[in-house]
Design a protein around this motif. Structure first.
Motif, PDB file in Angstrom:
ATOM      1  N   TRP A   1       0.868  -1.182   0.000  1.00  0.00           N
ATOM      2  CA  TRP A   1       0.000   0.000   0.000  1.00  0.00           C
ATOM      3  C   TRP A   1       0.904   1.232   0.000  1.00  0.00           C
ATOM      4  O   TRP A   1       1.624   1.480   0.953  1.00  0.00           O
ATOM      5  CB  TRP A   1      -0.901  -0.046   1.219  1.00  0.00           C
TER       6      TRP A   1
ATOM      7  N   GLY B   1      -6.710   4.202  -0.801  1.00  0.00           N
ATOM      8  CA  GLY B   1      -5.392   3.757  -1.235  1.00  0.00           C
ATOM      9  C   GLY B   1      -5.345   3.410  -2.698  1.00  0.00           C
ATOM     10  O   GLY B   1      -6.347   3.360  -3.391  1.00  0.00           O
ATOM     11  N   SER B   2      -4.139   3.125  -3.160  1.00  0.00           N
ATOM     12  CA  SER B   2      -3.941   2.750  -4.556  1.00  0.00           C
ATOM     13  C   SER B   2      -4.392   1.325  -4.740  1.00  0.00           C
ATOM     14  O   SER B   2      -4.213   0.480  -3.882  1.00  0.00           O
ATOM     15  CB  SER B   2      -2.463   2.898  -4.907  1.00  0.00           C
TER      16      SER B   2
ATOM     17  N   SER C   1      -6.650   0.310   0.995  1.00  0.00           N
ATOM     18  CA  SER C   1      -7.286   1.285   1.881  1.00  0.00           C
ATOM     19  C   SER C   1      -8.488   1.865   1.175  1.00  0.00           C
ATOM     20  O   SER C   1      -8.642   1.734  -0.034  1.00  0.00           O
ATOM     21  CB  SER C   1      -6.295   2.383   2.253  1.00  0.00           C
TER      22      SER C   1
ATOM     23  N   LEU D   1      -2.030  12.019  -1.668  1.00  0.00           N
ATOM     24  CA  LEU D   1      -1.435  11.083  -0.711  1.00  0.00           C
ATOM     25  C   LEU D   1      -1.423   9.664  -1.252  1.00  0.00           C
ATOM     26  O   LEU D   1      -0.434   8.942  -1.077  1.00  0.00           O
ATOM     27  CB  LEU D   1      -2.209  11.143   0.621  1.00  0.00           C
ATOM     28  N   TYR D   2      -2.471   9.256  -1.926  1.00  0.00           N
ATOM     29  CA  TYR D   2      -2.551   7.870  -2.398  1.00  0.00           C
ATOM     30  C   TYR D   2      -2.630   7.768  -3.918  1.00  0.00           C
ATOM     31  O   TYR D   2      -2.541   6.671  -4.466  1.00  0.00           O
ATOM     32  CB  TYR D   2      -3.774   7.177  -1.781  1.00  0.00           C
TER      33      TYR D   2
ATOM     34  N   SER E   1       1.932   5.324  -0.420  1.00  0.00           N
ATOM     35  CA  SER E   1       1.508   6.703  -0.204  1.00  0.00           C
ATOM     36  C   SER E   1       2.597   7.639  -0.735  1.00  0.00           C
ATOM     37  O   SER E   1       3.775   7.259  -0.819  1.00  0.00           O
ATOM     38  CB  SER E   1       1.255   6.967   1.292  1.00  0.00           C
ATOM     39  N   TYR E   2       2.215   8.829  -1.097  1.00  0.00           N
ATOM     40  CA  TYR E   2       3.108   9.791  -1.729  1.00  0.00           C
ATOM     41  C   TYR E   2       3.194  11.046  -0.870  1.00  0.00           C
ATOM     42  O   TYR E   2       2.177  11.545  -0.375  1.00  0.00           O
ATOM     43  CB  TYR E   2       2.599  10.149  -3.134  1.00  0.00           C
ATOM     44  N   GLU E   3       4.428  11.535  -0.694  1.00  0.00           N
ATOM     45  CA  GLU E   3       4.648  12.756   0.070  1.00  0.00           C
ATOM     46  C   GLU E   3       5.586  13.668  -0.721  1.00  0.00           C
ATOM     47  O   GLU E   3       6.547  13.187  -1.340  1.00  0.00           O
ATOM     48  CB  GLU E   3       5.262  12.446   1.437  1.00  0.00           C
TER      49      GLU E   3
ATOM     50  N   ASP F   1       5.808   2.756   1.419  1.00  0.00           N
ATOM     51  CA  ASP F   1       4.792   1.732   1.665  1.00  0.00           C
ATOM     52  C   ASP F   1       4.399   1.770   3.139  1.00  0.00           C
ATOM     53  O   ASP F   1       4.911   2.551   3.922  1.00  0.00           O
ATOM     54  CB  ASP F   1       5.269   0.342   1.237  1.00  0.00           C
ATOM     55  N   HIS F   2       3.471   0.882   3.526  1.00  0.00           N
ATOM     56  CA  HIS F   2       2.959   0.861   4.898  1.00  0.00           C
ATOM     57  C   HIS F   2       3.484  -0.339   5.667  1.00  0.00           C
ATOM     58  O   HIS F   2       2.852  -0.818   6.611  1.00  0.00           O
ATOM     59  CB  HIS F   2       1.422   0.845   4.898  1.00  0.00           C
TER      60      HIS F   2
ATOM     61  N   GLN G   1      -7.612   4.377  -9.695  1.00  0.00           N
ATOM     62  CA  GLN G   1      -6.322   4.117  -9.063  1.00  0.00           C
ATOM     63  C   GLN G   1      -5.457   3.272 -10.001  1.00  0.00           C
ATOM     64  O   GLN G   1      -5.921   2.721 -10.996  1.00  0.00           O
ATOM     65  CB  GLN G   1      -6.540   3.385  -7.726  1.00  0.00           C
TER      66      GLN G   1
END
Length: 839
Positions: free
Chosen positions: A615, A755-756, A752, A635-636, A617-619, A662-663, A798
């Protein structure tokens, strides 16, 4: 006061003379004594509160209130501490702290606090006595909480027994005590006062005691003082009654009757007489004996145990000689003097069949195999009896409910044979009891036991508790890691129950099963020979065989499903940027006229892991120098959009660093560089004609691609429908084939709600051959998977990434067409499926 003034003037006159210095000191002391020769008396109760008024000491001493402070008025106590204090403003003497008369003066009848009041200029000393009056604040107290007394039950009424009285810390009437005893029919209280505090307390016995009726008496003695209010104290009196020998032993019956057969064995117990004595200790210990009037014929044939009262046979009884004995028994205690009880025992001798049958066992063949046939002879049994007639006629029987029986072969001869099938696992040993009984009256019998052991044969295969076991193992395990222990039990014995374990070899993809796991032959421990990789192998299914050491050997198998659990061992991987981008970076032209919220670029990444580990996420990393960027990243989604309208103050080239994370635990990251070039909208017409020509050509190329895509979609769809119809017809017309495998079912892992969307990296190992039944896809899953994502905007989808698929994508206008190759295991058929997504 006048005398003191004259003395003072005389001292001043003679001050310069050295010879009068001693006289000066004497006169000063005399003056002080003369001034303070008066005394004031007050009284105050003890335990009064702080601030309680005692007296107007300044007024009583003839002092003015205004001169108390200038003349240094002060009070000194002799042994009273700071119990009393004077208020210099009012001249009142008051209680300063708690006054406890008992603590201050003990049990003294008089208790006072003596104060010295001193004032200066001129020096004066006054004596003040404050009498502390007693109040009833102390209850009577006994030295102990309970008093124990020992009294013999033979003591006569009116006997006196001294008691210890109570004490009261108060004085006067507050300490005068009266006593009262709790109600009792056996005891009373006698209190004598010989003047002063000398009080004697006696416990009087009113009625004779009987230990057998009441061995102990519990009384309460209460002491009450005469204060107001009255206070009391209590002590418990425990009177233990001591025993005397006043009870003789008593038998349950005066006459006992016993019947016994002749020829009974020596030592046989006829009866046990019992006499009880209500006394205790030696007074209640009873011993038994024959009476002195018992004739010698009785003492020769019987004996009695002095402690237990058991009467047993000493000689051989014969009905034909004596058939009745009369025995007189005495029971005596050990008191002083001893007391005795008496009874009579009548012994009747009965005629009997006094020879028991005899059993002989021969030719016993042991052990017996559990597969022995019914009718197999185990041994021979013979019986005999020394008696004659009916007393010599013997019948023989066997313990019921056993798989054996006795078969009569001749008079008093029997064969012990097997009657039904044996099973050593149900019963490994039988204890047979052969009983021989004669026809006498009463009949006599004897028994003989035979232990029959059942020999084991290998008729039980090793058995596992479950036919299928599921095991979860984390990927990246160390080589040689113990992952599970299989255990099979064999109900047989010895070598038939000795179990060894081995793998049922098979192929896992292109490799042998033994390259992945091994099993210890004796312990059944299963080891992973190499690190397992969730991305390569999610499920390893194999069988372990258990074989015993019997002849022939028997065995069984257990299926192990080893699910390889994913760990976060793969960092996010960035997808290559689109055409025109620099190597390793995404370049994009952005017009300065775009408004807030406009999407200018998109970062794409995939993760080879599964579940939370995949999963992403982008920052957006902060720009150098702390400048605030006009862009943000979803974010996703990874979409880079403007946060505000662009203006001339923004740098023409924007370098954005996007952190993809990733998570997993711990999280793994990758960094994408996005180069954005800001251009004014008015510069678009100044572009070169070559760029215009290129754009037109690109539009033409897209049109051509659209035509080809439509043709490809129609062709592949037709082929898919035709193949499905053909496969359905073949399945319905032909019998089921054991060599076919069902289609694999890819599993969508939803990271999520925002999420993607990605396919988990599942590489299911399947072998489709012409042998064996079809195998169902087995998938490992990561626990606690989140719900499927929902796009924030219906116009946005996504990312879909699946490294199980060979895919080709073509972008045109606002759509992306992705060709995904899915391999289903139909016989000689491969099908292409399409996914048409809006981007």
């Amino acid at each position: 006061m006048e005398i003191s003034q004259q003395v003072f003037e005389m001292v001043i006159t003679l001050e310069g003379r050295l010879g009068f210095r001693c006289l000066l000191l004497s006169l000063l002391l005399f003056a002080a004594w003369e001034a303070g020769s008066g005394q004031v008396h007050y009284s105050v109760p003890e335990e009064t509160k702080h601030g309680t008024f005692v007296g107007r000491i300044a007024q009583d001493l003839g002092l003015e209130l205004a001169e108390l402070v200038p003349r240094l008025f002060r009070v000194a106590s002799k042994g009273g501490g700071d119990l009393l204090e004077v208020n210099l403003q009012t001249g009142i003497l008051f209680v300063n702290s708690r006054i406890d008369r008992e603590e201050l003066c003990g049990r003294s009848a008089e208790c006072s606090i003596y104060l010295e009041v001193i004032v200066d200029r001129p020096l004066q000393v006054f004596h003040v006595e404050v009498e502390v009056k007693d109040i009833n604040d102390n209850p009577p107290v006994f030295r102990v909480k309970e008093q124990r007394m020992l009294i013999y039950e033979s003591r006569l009424p009116d006997s006196l027994f001294p008691l210890e009285g109570a004490s009261d810390a108060d004085v006067g009437s507050n300490s005068i005590l009266t006593y009262k005893l709790s109600s009792s029919e056996y005891f009373a209280l006698d209190v004598k006062t010989n003047g002063g505090d000398n009080t004697q307390i006696w416990l009087v016995l009113r009625k004779s005691l009987d230990r057998e009726e009441a061995p102990e008496h519990s009384l309460f003695l209460m002491a009450t003082d005469q204060g107001k209010p009255e206070l009391t104290g209590t002590v418990q009196l425990l009177v233990t009654v001591l025993d005397v020998n006043d009870n003789a032993p008593s038998f349950e019956q005066s006459e006992y009757e016993v019947k016994i057969f002749e020829n009974s064995d020596s030592g046989t117990i006829l009866i046990r007489v019992n006499a009880s004595d209500r006394d205790e200790g030696e007074n209640g210990e009873v011993s038994y004996s024959f009476n002195s009037l018992v004739p010698p014929t009785v003492s020769d044939q019987f004996r009695i145990d002095t402690n237990t009262g058991e009467i047993a046979i000493r000689g051989n009884l014969d009905f034909e000689k004596v058939n009745l004995y009369k025995i007189h028994i005495d029971a005596k205690d050990k008191g002083h003097p001893p007391m005795a009880g008496h009874c009579t025992v009548l012994v009747k001798v009965l005629d009997k069949n006094d020879n028991v049958p005899l059993i002989t066992l021969t030719s016993i063949s042991l052990p017996v195999r559990e597969d022995a046939h019914s009718g197999t002879v185990i041994g021979l049994v013979s019986v005999s009896d020394l008696d004659s007639g009916a007393n010599g006629q013997v019948t023989c029987s066997l313990t019921p409910h056993v798989p054996f029986k006795l078969v009569s072969t001749f008079k008093n001869y029997y064969s012990l044979v097997l009657d039904s099938a044996l099973d050593r696992e149900s019963m490994a040993n039988y204890e047979l009891l052969v009983t021989a009984r004669d026809a006498g009256s009463p009949s006599l019998s004897t028994t003989a036991s035979v232990s029959v052991e059942v020999a084991d044969v290998n008729d039980n295969a090793p058995a596992f508790e479950q036919p299928e076991v599921t095991v979860f193992v984390k990927e990246n395990n160390p080589p040689g890691c113990h992952i599970f222990t299989v255990s099979a039990r064999d109900a047989d014995a010895h070598e038939n129950a000795l179990v060894s374990y081995s793998l049922v070899e098979r192929r896992v993809g292109e490799r042998a099963l033994s390259s992945y796991v091994s099993v210890h032959a004796e312990s059944g421990k299963v080891y992973a020979l190499q690190p397992l990789d969730h991305e390569e192998l999610e499920l390893l299914q194999f069988q372990v065989s258990a074989r015993d050491a019997g002849v022939p050997p028997l065995g069984s198998n257990v299926t192990l499903q080893v699910f390889v659990l994913d760990e976060n061992d793969n960092a996010p991987a960035l997808l290559p940027p689109g055409p025109g981008g620099a190597a390793g970076a995404l370049s994009q032209l952005v017009a300065r006229s775009v408004g807030a919220g406009h999407v200018v670029a998109k970062v794409r990444a995939v993760d080879a892991d599964s579940g939370y580990n995949a999963w992403l996420s982008y920052e957006l990393q902060p720009a150098a120098g702390g400048a605030r960027s006009p862009f943000r990243v979803g974010l996703y989604t990874g979409e880079i959009s403007t946060t505000r309208a662009l203006d001339e103050a923004d740098a023409p080239r924007q370098r954005l660093l996007v952190l993809v994370k990733d998570h997993g635990e711990p999280a793994l990251t990758a960094t994408a560089t996005v180069l954005l070039s800001l251009e004014d909208s008015g510069q678009a017409p100044k572009a070169s004609s070559r760029a215009s020509t290129g754009a037109a050509g690109a539009e033409t190329a897209f049109v051509d691609v659209n035509v080809y895509l439509i043709i490809a979609i129609c062709a592949v769809s037709s082929l898919l429908v035709l193949t499905l119809l053909l496969y359905t017809a073949l399945r319905c017309s032909a019998p089921p084939s054991e060599g076919t495998c069902g289609p694999g079912k890819p599993r969508l892992v939803c990271s999520s709600a925002v999420g993607s969307l990605s396919y988990s990296q599942q590489r299911l190992q399947r072998v489709c051959s012409g042998e064996g039944p079809p195998k169902t896809d087995l998938m490992a899953f990561s626990p606690s998977l989140p719900p499927c994502p929902v796009a924030a905007d219906t116009g946005e989808h996504q990312d879909l990434n699946d490294d199980h698929c060979s895919k080709v994508s073509v972008n045109f206008h606002n759509y992306q067409l992705i060709f995904i190759l899915k391999c289903y295991c139909f016989p000689q058929v491969s099908i292409y499926s399409l996914l048409f997504l809006k981007i």
